[in-house]
Design a protein around this motif. Sequence first.
Motif, PDB file in Angstrom:
ATOM      1  N   UNK A 100      -4.682 -10.561 -22.920  1.00  8.78           N
ATOM      2  CA  UNK A 100      -5.550 -11.013 -24.179  1.00  8.78           C
ATOM      3  C   UNK A 100      -4.492 -12.258 -24.254  1.00  8.78           C
ATOM      4  N   UNK A 101      -2.866 -12.149 -23.965  1.00  7.47           N
ATOM      5  CA  UNK A 101      -1.763 -12.472 -23.792  1.00  7.47           C
ATOM      6  C   UNK A 101      -2.113 -13.963 -23.130  1.00  7.47           C
ATOM      7  N   UNK A 102      -2.140 -13.866 -22.343  1.00  7.83           N
ATOM      8  CA  UNK A 102      -1.863 -14.922 -20.306  1.00  7.83           C
ATOM      9  C   UNK A 102      -4.527 -15.731 -21.615  1.00  7.83           C
ATOM     10  N   UNK A 103      -4.631 -15.286 -22.098  1.00  5.01           N
ATOM     11  CA  UNK A 103      -5.224 -16.125 -22.416  1.00  5.01           C
ATOM     12  C   UNK A 103      -5.213 -17.083 -23.407  1.00  5.01           C
ATOM     13  N   UNK A 104      -4.511 -16.526 -24.453  1.00  6.45           N
ATOM     14  CA  UNK A 104      -4.157 -17.617 -25.513  1.00  6.45           C
ATOM     15  C   UNK A 104      -3.610 -18.712 -25.077  1.00  6.45           C
ATOM     16  N   UNK A 105      -2.705 -17.922 -23.892  1.00  8.07           N
ATOM     17  CA  UNK A 105      -1.620 -19.388 -23.388  1.00  8.07           C
ATOM     18  C   UNK A 105      -2.040 -19.967 -22.121  1.00  8.07           C
ATOM     19  N   UNK A 106      -3.117 -19.583 -21.560  1.00  8.55           N
ATOM     20  CA  UNK A 106      -3.620 -20.042 -20.804  1.00  8.55           C
ATOM     21  C   UNK A 106      -4.697 -21.377 -21.478  1.00  8.55           C
ATOM     22  N   UNK A 107      -5.360 -21.111 -22.192  1.00  9.28           N
ATOM     23  CA  UNK A 107      -6.009 -21.769 -22.815  1.00  9.28           C
ATOM     24  C   UNK A 107      -4.984 -23.441 -23.551  1.00  9.28           C
ATOM     25  N   UNK A 108      -4.257 -22.865 -23.803  1.00 10.75           N
ATOM     26  CA  UNK A 108      -2.775 -23.545 -24.378  1.00 10.75           C
ATOM     27  C   UNK A 108      -2.576 -24.972 -23.661  1.00 10.75           C
ATOM     28  N   UNK A 109      -1.794 -23.920 -22.346  1.00 12.87           N
ATOM     29  CA  UNK A 109      -1.397 -24.864 -20.971  1.00 12.87           C
ATOM     30  C   UNK A 109      -2.449 -26.017 -20.854  1.00 12.87           C
ATOM     31  N   UNK A 110      -3.877 -25.327 -19.996  1.00 15.63           N
ATOM     32  CA  UNK A 110      -4.316 -26.230 -20.370  1.00 15.63           C
ATOM     33  C   UNK A 110      -5.183 -28.022 -20.994  1.00 15.63           C
ATOM     34  N   UNK A 111      -4.764 -27.109 -21.961  1.00 19.15           N
ATOM     35  CA  UNK A 111      -4.970 -28.460 -22.798  1.00 19.15           C
ATOM     36  C   UNK A 111      -4.013 -29.375 -22.943  1.00 19.15           C
ATOM     37  N   UNK A 112      -2.757 -29.101 -23.392  1.00 22.63           N
ATOM     38  CA  UNK A 112      -1.635 -29.970 -23.340  1.00 22.63           C
ATOM     39  C   UNK A 112      -1.338 -30.522 -21.654  1.00 22.63           C
ATOM     40  N   UNK A 113      -1.639 -29.755 -21.063  1.00 22.79           N
ATOM     41  CA  UNK A 113      -1.842 -30.459 -19.423  1.00 22.79           C
ATOM     42  C   UNK A 113      -3.009 -31.956 -19.441  1.00 22.79           C
ATOM     43  N   UNK A 114      -4.016 -30.939 -19.455  1.00 21.95           N
ATOM     44  CA  UNK A 114      -5.249 -32.075 -19.595  1.00 21.95           C
ATOM     45  C   UNK A 114      -5.667 -33.137 -20.827  1.00 21.95           C
ATOM     46  N   UNK A 115      -4.089 -33.251 -21.442  1.00 23.09           N
ATOM     47  CA  UNK A 115      -4.066 -34.459 -23.209  1.00 23.09           C
ATOM     48  C   UNK A 115      -4.263 -36.204 -22.172  1.00 23.09           C
ATOM     49  N   UNK A 116      -3.757 -36.532 -21.119  1.00 26.62           N
ATOM     50  CA  UNK A 116      -3.845 -37.586 -20.866  1.00 26.62           C
ATOM     51  C   UNK A 116      -5.226 -37.797 -20.413  1.00 26.62           C
ATOM     52  N   UNK A 117      -6.711 -36.867 -19.191  1.00 28.47           N
ATOM     53  CA  UNK A 117      -8.048 -36.939 -19.521  1.00 28.47           C
ATOM     54  C   UNK A 117      -8.204 -36.818 -20.512  1.00 28.47           C
ATOM     55  N   UNK A 118      -8.630 -35.209 -21.218  1.00 27.24           N
ATOM     56  CA  UNK A 118      -9.377 -35.357 -22.282  1.00 27.24           C
ATOM     57  C   UNK A 118      -8.382 -36.888 -23.444  1.00 27.24           C
ATOM     58  N   UNK A 119      -7.594 -37.876 -23.713  1.00 28.60           N
ATOM     59  CA  UNK A 119      -7.813 -38.541 -24.345  1.00 28.60           C
ATOM     60  C   UNK A 119      -8.813 -39.828 -24.109  1.00 28.60           C
TER      61      UNK A 119
ATOM     62  N   UNK B 223      -1.085 -24.339 -15.211  1.00 27.60           N
ATOM     63  CA  UNK B 223      -0.430 -24.428 -14.732  1.00 27.60           C
ATOM     64  C   UNK B 223      -1.406 -25.064 -13.266  1.00 27.60           C
ATOM     65  N   UNK B 224      -0.865 -24.182 -12.754  1.00 31.12           N
ATOM     66  CA  UNK B 224      -1.692 -23.969 -11.140  1.00 31.12           C
ATOM     67  C   UNK B 224      -3.578 -24.331 -11.614  1.00 31.12           C
ATOM     68  N   UNK B 225      -4.284 -23.842 -12.029  1.00 30.97           N
ATOM     69  CA  UNK B 225      -5.645 -24.280 -12.304  1.00 30.97           C
ATOM     70  C   UNK B 225      -5.775 -25.927 -12.431  1.00 30.97           C
ATOM     71  N   UNK B 226      -4.873 -26.217 -13.636  1.00 26.38           N
ATOM     72  CA  UNK B 226      -5.436 -27.800 -13.971  1.00 26.38           C
ATOM     73  C   UNK B 226      -4.478 -28.548 -12.371  1.00 26.38           C
ATOM     74  N   UNK B 227      -3.527 -27.947 -11.671  1.00 24.99           N
ATOM     75  CA  UNK B 227      -3.041 -28.354 -10.887  1.00 24.99           C
ATOM     76  C   UNK B 227      -3.849 -28.738  -9.437  1.00 24.99           C
ATOM     77  N   UNK B 228      -4.714 -27.088  -9.142  1.00 25.12           N
ATOM     78  CA  UNK B 228      -5.595 -27.565  -8.460  1.00 25.12           C
ATOM     79  C   UNK B 228      -7.091 -28.766  -8.290  1.00 25.12           C
ATOM     80  N   UNK B 229      -7.353 -28.241  -9.564  1.00 26.34           N
ATOM     81  CA  UNK B 229      -8.457 -29.322 -10.424  1.00 26.34           C
ATOM     82  C   UNK B 229      -8.235 -31.069 -10.632  1.00 26.34           C
TER      83      UNK B 229
END
Length: 494
Positions: free
Chosen positions: A23-42, A170-176
């Motif tokens: 549960x905690x992993x999914x919570x922070x996985x979401x926050x991480x992909x959002x913060x690491x993709x801010x440049x694209x999502x903006x 981070x690993x998922x975002x980096x892979x993408x």
Amino acid sequence: MDSRPQDIPVKKLIKALLAISFGTIIEWYDFTIYTQLTGVMSKVFFPGSDPAVQALSIWGIFAVGFISRPVGALLFGHMGDTRGRGLCLLLSVILMGVPTVIIGCLPTYAQAGIASPALLATMRLIQGLAMGGEFGAAMVYLHEIALPQYKSLTGSLGYVSLGLGVVLGILVVAAVIYTVTGEAMLVWGWRVPFLLAVITLVAAIVLRYNMPESQEFIMSRDEIDEEFRRRLKQQQMKKKRVSLKTTSTDLTCDVASSEDGSMVKATVAAVAAADPEAGSGAAAAAPMKHYVPVLELFRGHWLGILVQACYEAWIGAGFYLGYSWLPSFFTKHAGIPQPLTLWMVLSGMVIFTAVVPLAGWLSDKGVGRVTATMWVTVVAGVTSIPMFLGFATKSLALCWLLQVAILVMVAYTMGVLPAICSNIYPAGVRISGFNFAYNTGIMTFGGLTPLIMTAIQTNSKSIFIGPGIWMTCMAAVTVVSCIIMLKKFPACNK
């Protein structure tokens, strides 16, 4: 009284620990992909705007996810303190995971106009409600099922899962980023990390179904039942005295006007009917009916809420500085490419994840929890401005070392946070209190830090000094709260 893990069968205990972790992993996985993709999502949700406006807009929506967290803390806190920790943790992970997947399906600004960022903000609000109940409840649950000699170490496992969630994100975002390039990233590449959350969501739901309750929670229910029976009896006795006094007056008048005594019999029957002893059993059968944890919380624990929220000032600000704000800052002001900033955060979070349980272990061995946090924060406050001046050198090695130093200091303070803050409240209001104070503090000082520091840079042109001053102020708030905590809540330091 401290609960024991042996109160829960070993298999169920292992399942419970895995459930908390997923549960905690999914919570922070979401926050991480959002913060690491801010440049694209903006660019996806705010195209054509000035880069500074884009940054403020996307970090503003990031902050929206924190606004609803105190509300979620009270809602899920009430559920956790009345219906049980397990139900609270199950529903919160569902409410967290489903919007994550939905974000991956949202239309872009080019497809839906202003409705696109509005929908994104709505999903962030819902996630904020879930996070308001999820993380604090998980920390409390881990604290309650732990052996007394391992309270800090077991509580720190929640932050270990946080680190794993960040590393996974981070690993998922980096892979993408490495596999999807150019226009494809703006069209569909950014969606992939969000859609992949369905895997951890399903795993978390399966594991969190029918979780065992902690012994501390069960005992607190018995104590609350007894307290409400006592209050109910007092109310009944008070009503009985008022009723007898009123009936006695009526009886004197009625006897004077009744020759056969029939009125006396009727009145005596009324007195018997008014006797609450006859219905006390039914009333006592449901003493929990009117128990509202939040009322008990604000009635007797408001100082604990205030101290905990301020205690988290630098902890929250330091974490969101180190793992979410610095990557885009390094890209923009230090000339470090985005893929490289991902690896900087990844290595830093691996070290963070290793330090957290070490902090818990040291605390269990006798190192004062609050005292250690206070001195770590003093060091952080004194070095904040010099740290940002170090970033101004644009040296890759120095930037990475300073980022790791921040995350290490945050890791130590987070490793002992669950044991410290859980000891502020009794079990009957522990989730409500921990959740509300935690989320209020994180929202005020942590979630708003990226937005505030970006605004400071935009409006004052103080790229390095301004953010450093902000972090110094956050450290001062935490140090003052530590001093108050040592005097008012000495059990937190043991």
